[in-house]
Structure formats: C-alpha cells, structure tokens
Design an enzyme around this catalytic site. Structure first.
Site, PDB file in Angstrom:
ATOM      1  N   CYS A   1       5.663  -5.639  15.711  1.00  0.00           N
ATOM      2  CA  CYS A   1       5.127  -4.724  16.729  1.00  0.00           C
ATOM      3  C   CYS A   1       3.647  -5.079  16.919  1.00  0.00           C
ATOM      4  O   CYS A   1       2.909  -5.253  15.948  1.00  0.00           O
ATOM      5  CB  CYS A   1       5.261  -3.278  16.268  1.00  0.00           C
ATOM      6  SG  CYS A   1       6.969  -2.772  15.987  1.00  0.00           S
TER       7      CYS A   1
ATOM      8  N   GLU B   1       0.822  -1.217   0.000  1.00  0.00           N
ATOM      9  CA  GLU B   1       0.000   0.000   0.000  1.00  0.00           C
ATOM     10  C   GLU B   1       0.853   1.263   0.000  1.00  0.00           C
ATOM     11  O   GLU B   1       1.993   1.254   0.456  1.00  0.00           O
ATOM     12  CB  GLU B   1      -0.824   0.058   1.289  1.00  0.00           C
ATOM     13  CG  GLU B   1      -1.647  -1.157   1.560  1.00  0.00           C
ATOM     14  CD  GLU B   1      -2.270  -1.123   2.944  1.00  0.00           C
ATOM     15  OE1 GLU B   1      -3.074  -2.007   3.225  1.00  0.00           O
ATOM     16  OE2 GLU B   1      -1.960  -0.205   3.744  1.00  0.00           O
TER      17      GLU B   1
ATOM     18  N   CYS C   1       6.135  -7.380   7.321  1.00  0.00           N
ATOM     19  CA  CYS C   1       7.212  -6.847   8.146  1.00  0.00           C
ATOM     20  C   CYS C   1       7.602  -7.907   9.160  1.00  0.00           C
ATOM     21  O   CYS C   1       6.754  -8.649   9.651  1.00  0.00           O
ATOM     22  CB  CYS C   1       6.746  -5.585   8.869  1.00  0.00           C
ATOM     23  SG  CYS C   1       8.051  -4.747   9.797  1.00  0.00           S
TER      24      CYS C   1
ATOM     25  N   CYS D   1       3.234   8.272   1.358  1.00  0.00           N
ATOM     26  CA  CYS D   1       3.791   7.337   2.330  1.00  0.00           C
ATOM     27  C   CYS D   1       3.944   5.994   1.599  1.00  0.00           C
ATOM     28  O   CYS D   1       2.950   5.418   1.156  1.00  0.00           O
ATOM     29  CB  CYS D   1       2.803   7.236   3.490  1.00  0.00           C
ATOM     30  SG  CYS D   1       3.249   6.034   4.730  1.00  0.00           S
TER      31      CYS D   1
ATOM     32  N   CYS E   1      -1.819   2.204   8.447  1.00  0.00           N
ATOM     33  CA  CYS E   1      -0.862   1.162   8.084  1.00  0.00           C
ATOM     34  C   CYS E   1      -1.427  -0.264   7.982  1.00  0.00           C
ATOM     35  O   CYS E   1      -1.929  -0.809   8.949  1.00  0.00           O
ATOM     36  CB  CYS E   1       0.215   1.193   9.152  1.00  0.00           C
ATOM     37  SG  CYS E   1       1.706   0.404   8.678  1.00  0.00           S
TER      38      CYS E   1
ATOM     39  N   CYS F   1       0.666  -2.998  15.300  1.00  0.00           N
ATOM     40  CA  CYS F   1       0.773  -2.667  13.874  1.00  0.00           C
ATOM     41  C   CYS F   1       0.116  -3.743  13.014  1.00  0.00           C
ATOM     42  O   CYS F   1       0.442  -4.924  13.119  1.00  0.00           O
ATOM     43  CB  CYS F   1       2.244  -2.514  13.502  1.00  0.00           C
ATOM     44  SG  CYS F   1       2.505  -2.245  11.737  1.00  0.00           S
TER      45      CYS F   1
HETATM   46  N1  SAH Z   1       8.857   0.183  10.336  1.00  0.00           N
HETATM   47  C1  SAH Z   1       8.959   1.599  10.409  1.00  0.00           C
HETATM   48  C2  SAH Z   1       8.026   2.370   9.513  1.00  0.00           C
HETATM   49  C3  SAH Z   1       6.656   1.829   9.231  1.00  0.00           C
HETATM   50  S1  SAH Z   1       5.335   2.137  10.335  1.00  0.00           S
HETATM   51  C4  SAH Z   1       8.782   2.048  11.840  1.00  0.00           C
HETATM   52  O1  SAH Z   1       8.518   1.232  12.695  1.00  0.00           O
HETATM   53  O2  SAH Z   1       8.978   3.228  12.129  1.00  0.00           O
HETATM   54  C5  SAH Z   1       5.124   3.870  10.449  1.00  0.00           C
HETATM   55  C6  SAH Z   1       4.696   4.312  11.835  1.00  0.00           C
HETATM   56  O3  SAH Z   1       3.367   3.880  12.135  1.00  0.00           O
HETATM   57  C7  SAH Z   1       5.586   3.739  12.941  1.00  0.00           C
HETATM   58  O4  SAH Z   1       5.867   4.731  13.878  1.00  0.00           O
HETATM   59  C8  SAH Z   1       4.681   2.679  13.542  1.00  0.00           C
HETATM   60  O5  SAH Z   1       5.075   2.347  14.843  1.00  0.00           O
HETATM   61  C9  SAH Z   1       3.347   3.374  13.452  1.00  0.00           C
HETATM   62  N2  SAH Z   1       2.187   2.517  13.666  1.00  0.00           N
HETATM   63  C10 SAH Z   1       2.005   1.225  13.350  1.00  0.00           C
HETATM   64  N3  SAH Z   1       0.785   0.800  13.749  1.00  0.00           N
HETATM   65  C11 SAH Z   1       0.187   1.859  14.305  1.00  0.00           C
HETATM   66  C12 SAH Z   1      -1.088   2.060  14.918  1.00  0.00           C
HETATM   67  N4  SAH Z   1      -1.980   1.072  15.026  1.00  0.00           N
HETATM   68  N5  SAH Z   1      -1.365   3.287  15.399  1.00  0.00           N
HETATM   69  C13 SAH Z   1      -0.479   4.294  15.300  1.00  0.00           C
HETATM   70  N6  SAH Z   1       0.718   4.170  14.752  1.00  0.00           N
HETATM   71  C14 SAH Z   1       1.064   2.955  14.268  1.00  0.00           C
END
Ligand code: SAH
Length: 362
Positions: free
Chosen positions: A120, A96, A116, A109, A338, A123
C-alpha cells in the site's frame, strides 16, 4: 540457543506443550504449570518458574533459551502515555508493537510479519518490502514481553489488535493460533471481543475467517470509495475489487452477526471531499458497519486534511446513516505510526543513543 521457529514453547497451546514435554517423560500437570508461568504470570526467565523441578528448568533453558521468542530492544514513551516497542527476533530482524493506554484499558497493537507484501503506497511498512512471516511464538511473545515490562501503575493489557506490521490474513494460521493462546483459560484468558484483526481485504481469508464463526472483531482497510482510486494506493484491489470485498464482508456478517469496522485513512485532496463521503455512504448503505476515519499519518505524497474537513467528512457519513468516528491521534512524538520506529531505528540497535531498554536476560 537453538532456535525452534514455529516450535518455540511460547507459540504452543497447552496440549502441544504437554505433547512436547511427554517426549521427555514429564506428566501433563507439568505442562500446565509451564503454560501458566508463560501466559498467566508472564515470567521472562525459566529460573523464575519456582514450582518446577530443576531438571525440567534446565531442559527448557537448554531447548528454548528464553520463555520469549523475541526481546524488547528499544522502547519509547510518548507524552500521551503511548509506548512503542521495538523487538529483536532471532535472525536480527525487527518488528514493532504499540501500547495504547486508555482510562480503563490497555491495547497492544502487534505485528504479524517482518515487512509486508501488500505494498500500500501510504504505508511505511509496505514501502519497506516483505521479509517473512512471524511465527505464532513471535506474535505471542510481543504481547507477553510487554505484559512483563509494563509498570504496574499502567492499565494492564485488555485488548489486542492485529494492526501492526504485516497482513494478518497472509499469515492466517499463525495469527489464529496466537489468538487462541490469548484466549486460553490457563493463560491470559482474553475474550474474543477484545481481539481485533485488520485486513487490507484478502477475500478468500475473510470468508475463511467468517466460517470460523468467532466473535473476534474484523476491521477492513478500505481507504477509497471507488476501484480506480483504491487500486491506485492499494494494489490488492486489482485482485479483489471493492464489490468482491464488500460481498465477503456481507458474508462475514451473515455468518457471525458482527459489525465490521472499515478503516478509512483520510488524505487531503485524494479521498476527503463531500462527494467522496457520499459515495462511501452509498457503497456501505446496506452493511452492518462502522467507519473509522483516520487522518493519514503523513508520508511522502500523503498529507492529512484540516481538522474541520475531517469533521465534515464524518458528518456527511452520519447524515447518511453510517456510524463513524475519528481516530484520536496518539504518540506522534515517538514515531508510533505503523513502521515508523523501525525506519528511524534501522537494524542496528547499538547505533542509537536514545533511551533503550533490554528486557531481562535469561
Ligand atoms: N495489513 C493490515 C493491518 C496493518 S496496518 C491492514 O491493511 O489492515 C493497520 C492500519 O493502518 C490499516 O488500516 C492501514 O491501511 C493503516 N495505515 C497504514 N499506513 C497508514 C498511514 N500512513 N496513515 C494512516 N493509516 C495507515
């Protein structure tokens, strides 16, 4: 069409295009013409490259099929103007990208991996597992496909953030090569400060990135003020705990003089108390930084705090001398967060009935 993976034309710098075409007997200026068509005029069809000789067009078409290494298979537009794109890759995988218009700029973006591996827990992408890295061509093609598809009245792409699916520093070479192509004078000619890379905190790569001494912006996903809590939602913290992460961030600032942006997803009852804000301010006290507070996009087990609590969190940081802002939420009506569109969409575009758009076919 033979898929050339890393060697797809869209992922090559002009010198590499020249090298590839020299094998076929074409002079350098032809490579520069091709590069301009790809990255300046962003045509989605080799036959639109009017000033090229027919045999060269035929060669490009046979070898690469399309100037783009991924195709838009679905797009959804939000009432706030945000557009989410779903791309199909040569192997049926999907990724995406999200277009976020503002008054005088347009940000895209982009994704860097299918899935990934960082896992996390809040995410949507992390929950779906890891499939593979994207090639430079697949990263660049997300940007070019959107540039070609954007209606002319929309703000043009002026900023690129590597904040889509995947961990940019786990695909370091491809991401840096894509960033270099975005900067190319014969192409998009984007300034380094208009590019942002976001990482979950891969310490060796933060140091490696610092040593490149670019002006590309660095964002670091922090999300918790102490190791226990950060490890509980971000497994990478067990490998690179907060102290090591912040050391690497200080190193980055010492090499580049650039301010780091820390992302902090605010989750109700997890990391959103007055004390948490104070603890966060304390660990960031000596750093050249800014905190980007993101009310969490709700996923199972993670809810966002009330707006007043979000504001209070920001005020506590500011009272301690830490610059902070709250990210404005956009595109919730189109699953812009995301990993969400891909989740809703599944892997079979033909099964969806909503508005979809095929990009120009070659
Ligand atoms: N892998 C990289 C970039 C991709 S995610 C990273 O971790 O920074 C981009 C941002 O979205 C990151 O800060 C991630 O932690 C955040 N993110 C992921 N899921 C989210 C959610 N449910 N709510 C808010 N931010 C989220």
């Amino acid at each position: 069409m033979e898929y050339l993976g890393k060697l797809h034309l869209a992922g090559l710098e002009v010198d590499q295009v020249a090298e590839a075409l020299a094998h076929e007997g074409w002079p350098r200026f032809r490579a520069e013409q091709v590069f301009r068509w790809l990255h300046q005029k962003v045509v989605t069809n080799f036959t639109s490259m009017h000033n090229l000789p027919k045999p060269l067009i035929n060669h490009l078409q046979e070898k690469y099929g399309s100037p783009l290494a991924c195709q838009i298979i679905l797009q959804r537009e939000s009432i706030d103007g945000t557009i989410k794109y779903l791309f199909g890759l040569f192997d049926e995988n999907t990724v995406e990208a999200v277009y976020i218009p503002e008054k005088d700029r347009g940000t895209l973006c982009v994704s860097v991996q299918v899935g990934c591996a960082m896992n996390c827990s809040f995410c949507a992408t992390g929950r779906s597992g890891f499939v593979r890295n994207l090639s430079t061509a697949e990263i660049v093609s997300q940007v070019n496909a959107v540039r070609a598809a954007l209606p002319p009245e929309r703000p043009r792409l002026s900023n690129i953030v590597f904040m889509g699916m995947g961990e940019p520093f786990a695909n370091f070479e491809a991401v840096m090569a894509a960033a270099a192509i975005f900067q190319s004078e014969l192409g998009m000619h984007l300034g380094q400060r208009r590019i942002t890379i976001s990482t979950c905190g891969l310490v060796p790569e933060i140091r490696r990135f610092a040593d490149l001494k670019t002006q590309i912006n660095l964002a670091v996903s922090l999300h918790a003020p102490d190791n226990d809590r950060r490890s509980s939602v971000m497994p990478i913290n067990r490998r690179y705990p907060i102290e090591e992460l912040l050391d690497a961030c200080r190193y980055y600032t010492s090499r580049t003089n650039r301010r780091i942006s820390f992302e902090y997803a605010l989750v109700e009852g997890f990391n959103d108390s007055h004390g948490d804000a104070q603890m966060l301010a304390e660990i960031l006290q000596d750093m050249l930084c800014h905190v980007n507070i993101i009310p969490v996009n709700p996923v199972e087990g993670f809810q966002r705090p009330e707006a007043s609590r979000v504001q209070r969190f920001k005020q506590v940081l500011e009272a301690q001398g830490i610059a902070a802002s709250v990210r404005k939420e956009r595109g919730t009506d189109i699953e812009a967060a995301c990993g969400q569109l891909r989740q809703v969409h599944g892997r079979t575009p033909s099964s969806r009935t909503e508005r979809r758009m095929r990009s120009e076919s070659p």
